[in-house]
Design a protein around this motif. Structure first.
Motif, PDB file in Angstrom:
ATOM      1  N   ASP A  33       2.433   3.007  -6.962  1.00 13.52           N
ATOM      2  CA  ASP A  33       3.008   4.339  -6.807  1.00 13.52           C
ATOM      3  C   ASP A  33       3.961   4.657  -7.963  1.00 13.52           C
ATOM      4  N   GLN A  34       4.743   3.642  -8.370  1.00 16.16           N
ATOM      5  CA  GLN A  34       5.674   3.830  -9.479  1.00 16.16           C
ATOM      6  C   GLN A  34       4.935   3.999 -10.799  1.00 16.16           C
ATOM      7  N   LYS A  63       1.800   6.385 -17.522  1.00 15.35           N
ATOM      8  CA  LYS A  63       3.237   6.394 -17.785  1.00 15.35           C
ATOM      9  C   LYS A  63       3.719   5.205 -18.591  1.00 15.35           C
ATOM     10  N   PRO A 125      14.371  -0.668  -4.684  1.00 15.59           N
ATOM     11  CA  PRO A 125      15.531   0.094  -5.143  1.00 15.59           C
ATOM     12  C   PRO A 125      15.655   1.413  -4.384  1.00 15.59           C
ATOM     13  N   ALA A 127      16.351   5.137  -4.032  1.00 13.79           N
ATOM     14  CA  ALA A 127      16.205   6.238  -4.984  1.00 13.79           C
ATOM     15  C   ALA A 127      17.592   6.797  -5.293  1.00 13.79           C
ATOM     16  N   PRO A 128      17.793   7.262  -6.550  1.00 13.68           N
ATOM     17  CA  PRO A 128      19.105   7.784  -6.901  1.00 13.68           C
ATOM     18  C   PRO A 128      19.502   8.975  -6.019  1.00 13.68           C
ATOM     19  N   ALA A 129      20.784   9.053  -5.769  1.00 13.54           N
ATOM     20  CA  ALA A 129      21.273  10.133  -4.898  1.00 13.54           C
ATOM     21  C   ALA A 129      21.269  11.461  -5.635  1.00 13.54           C
ATOM     22  N   HIS A 130      21.332  12.531  -4.914  1.00 18.75           N
ATOM     23  CA  HIS A 130      21.396  13.864  -5.503  1.00 18.75           C
ATOM     24  C   HIS A 130      22.639  14.015  -6.353  1.00 18.75           C
TER      25      HIS A 130
END
Lengths: 130, 497
Positions: A33-34, A63, A125, A127-130
């Motif tokens: 998926d990544q 990618k 990991p 996911a980074p926060a907003h």
């Protein structure tokens, strides 16, 4: 996203399915998926000895290009040549049709040092926060 | 003026008519030369058949579809796509430079050689690494030159056999590990810490007597300053290894920080990025190496040397790694760099880095809130956002965002690099974008973030207004069609009325 409980997992997103003295290796659903659309998979020659943590092949997506790491020591006894013409199998079916190599395990006990599905999933990991 | 709208789809083969020619060539009246033997002859080669006017219109139309820094904002992170002053092109095209023969005797080439010597001295001063080789033809070749110099230096001191590994941070350009491997070393990846700089403890664990060099990009590919780089340099030297610098991001520190002062042993620069050469089409570039005096004997050949009488000539350094390409390097690019440095002066170069950093931080401030910022530190020349929330919440990938930017008239930024940032969007506005163009670019990206929430399919289908829509990139990589094939059925002759 699925992480079958019968598999063991590396920190570099490969899975190992131990079947007696042998083991099948591929990459996880999270890894495919990544990576996104996979366009090329390079696999080792049959008969090659591979060592835990070493690169056994290369995977390329639209990618990125990444090494594939072997989860345990062993000898390559089969490889999934279908990936040459249809690398998209890794995207479509990471745990079945998208398998990569079959190993004769030097030391099946090494597999117990890998993560189980729950531990692997917990370590993904955030996911980074907003 | 009318356009077909499908200029990319309608190739030269699909235009013109059988028998049509661009030039009327006189018929040969002599004895025809013998043809090669039949095995070497193809019986049917279909070539485009166009009139001169059709051909010129075709290429003119194609050139109008091109997008470069002279057309608009081109914020390709890690590439430093900035406007290149035309006076530098003018200097490089002066006939005395451009028409010089590469094999001309040095005595007749003193002007060109003087210019190269001056450029080498200026680059040595800017990097604090005075031993400069101008020959490498691009960044990757400069890297290879630098790592081969490391190898040769270790060999000369009888230390190569025991030093097999080169350390590379996980944020590095892909060329770094490739270069180390090409130079005959094994690569060990060093993880980044949570602040985006090298994880010092992880470095300490892996840095031992079998390490030949550490390759570091300053500032790194996250657009961040490499914290503690002086300590890293000291630690590398203590271990008997060398410190290699990737100077691709020099634009951020031009005239302010010198690699030599930080403790680097050798660095390569990308003159085509930082010093004014239009690039992006695959070349030519120039990737000089700048090194400490201790590494001077290993520089790639040739280098310019000055004799006692003041005359200049090209020589091969004593223990040179050899010649990397024919002749002297990419002279046109070297001349542009010379003109750029001399026309700006040190104050101008400092203004370059000041404005490059200011612009990246302004953009960062304008887009904070619309896109996730994986590292909360102030940016240098570029800023890396993550499209991860857009993907998680709306099923929109960074790839879709990049394609949608084309509809807004901008070249998309670098995407999916560096690898350590999920759904990375790597934006480098450079110093040459005006405040207005940065604001317009940010406005487009904010509008796209709103579209991602409201109408994700709009982004999945982008670009909608480009000459060619969404390409099947995976299909193109899996089953590439590498040359034009005639259609299965001969096409009906077009009605020319």
């Amino acid at each position: 996203m699925e992480f079958p409980p019968q598999l063991r997992y590396t920190t570099s997103d490969e899975w190992l399915h131990v079947q007696g003295r042998e083991g099948v290796v591929g990459i996880t659903d999270h890894a495919q998926d990544q990576l996104g659309d996979i366009v090329f998979v390079e696999l080792p020659e049959i008969g090659r000895q591979v060592k835990r943590g070493e690169a056994f092949g290369v995977i390329e997506s639209v990618k990125a290009v990444c090494d594939l790491h072997t989860p345990v020591d062993g000898e390559v006894i089969a490889r999934n040549d279908a990936l040459t013409d249809a690398p998209e199998l890794v995207n479509r079916s990471p745990y079945a049709d998208g398998w990569m190599i079959r190993l004769r395990l030097s030391d099946p006990a090494q597999a117990t040092e890998l993560r189980d599905a729950a531990a692997y999933q917990a370590a993904l990991p955030a996911a980074p926060a907003h | 003026m009318s356009h077909d709208g499908d200029v990319g789809a309608r190739l030269a083969f699909d235009r013109g008519a059988p028998g049509r020619r661009a030039v009327d060539v006189a018929r040969w009246e002599g004895t025809p030369a013998a043809l090669p033997p039949p095995g070497l002859l193809r019986d049917a080669v279909r070539l485009p058949e166009l009139s001169q006017g059709e051909l010129v219109r075709y290429y003119t139309e194609l050139s109008g579809r091109n997008f470069g820094v002279d057309s608009g904002t081109y914020p390709l992170g890690s590439c430093t796509m900035k406007y290149n002053p035309k006076v530098d092109d003018l200097v490089a095209s002066l006939p005395a430079f451009a028409e010089a023969h590469p094999l001309a005797p040095a005595a007749t080439m003193q002007g060109t050689l003087r210019t190269l010597a001056e450029l080498a001295a200026m680059l040595g001063e800017l990097t604090g690494l005075p031993a400069v080789g101008l020959a490498p033809a691009a960044g990757a070749q400069g890297e290879l030159a630098g790592m081969l110099m490391v190898r040769r230096a270790l060999e000369r001191r009888g230390d190569l056999a025991g030093r097999r590994r080169v350390l590379v941070p996980d944020s590095a350009h892909g060329t770094n590990p490739a270069t180390a491997a090409m130079a005959g070393f094994e690569v060990t990846e060093v993880p980044s810490g949570p602040d985006g700089s090298i994880d010092q403890q992880a470095l300490a664990r892996t840095l031992d007597g079998d390490v030949a060099a550490l390759m570091v990009t300053v500032p790194n590919t996250l657009g961040l300053w490499e914290r503690g780089i002086e300590a890293v340099a000291a630690r590398v030297h203590e271990a008997g290894a060398l410190l290699y610098g990737d100077g691709a991001n020099l634009n951020a520190i031009l005239g302010r920080v010198r690699f030599g002062d930080l403790g680097f042993d050798v660095v390569h620069l990308n003159l085509h990025k930082t010093f004014s050469t239009p690039h992006g089409g695959g070349g030519p570039g120039a990737g000089p190496v700048c090194a400490t005096p201790a590494l001077a004997p290993f520089l790639p050949a040739p280098v310019v040397t000055e004799d006692a009488d003041g005359s200049l000539r090209l020589v091969r350094p004593e223990h040179s790694i050899g010649q990397l390409q024919q002749f002297h390097g990419s002279i046109g690019v070297l001349l542009r760099a010379h003109a750029y440095i001399r026309s700006l002066g040190i104050e101008g170069l400092r203004a370059v880095s000041a404005n490059a950093v200011l612009n990246a931080n302004y953009l960062r401030a304008l887009l904070e809130g619309s896109y996730a910022l994986p590292y909360q530190r102030r940016a240098l020349h570029e800023v890396v956002f993550s499209g991860s929330p857009q993907r998680r919440e709306h099923g929109v990938r960074t790839y879709d965002i990049a394609k949608r930017l084309i509809d807004y008239g901008f070249h998309p930024p670098t995407v999916y690099f560096p690898l350590i940032v999920e759904e990375a969007l790597m934006i480098e506005p450079t110093e040459t974008e005006s405040r207005e163009s940065i604001e317009a670019f940010a406005a487009a990206l904010r509008a796209i973030a709103e579209e991602a929430e409201r109408d994700p399919d709009l982004l999945h289908a982008a670009p909608r207004h480009a000459p060619i829509g969404r390409l099947d990139e995976a299909g193109a990589a899996r089953r590439p069609v590498l040359r034009w094939q005639p259609p299965a059925q001969p096409a009906e002759p077009r009605d020319e009325r």
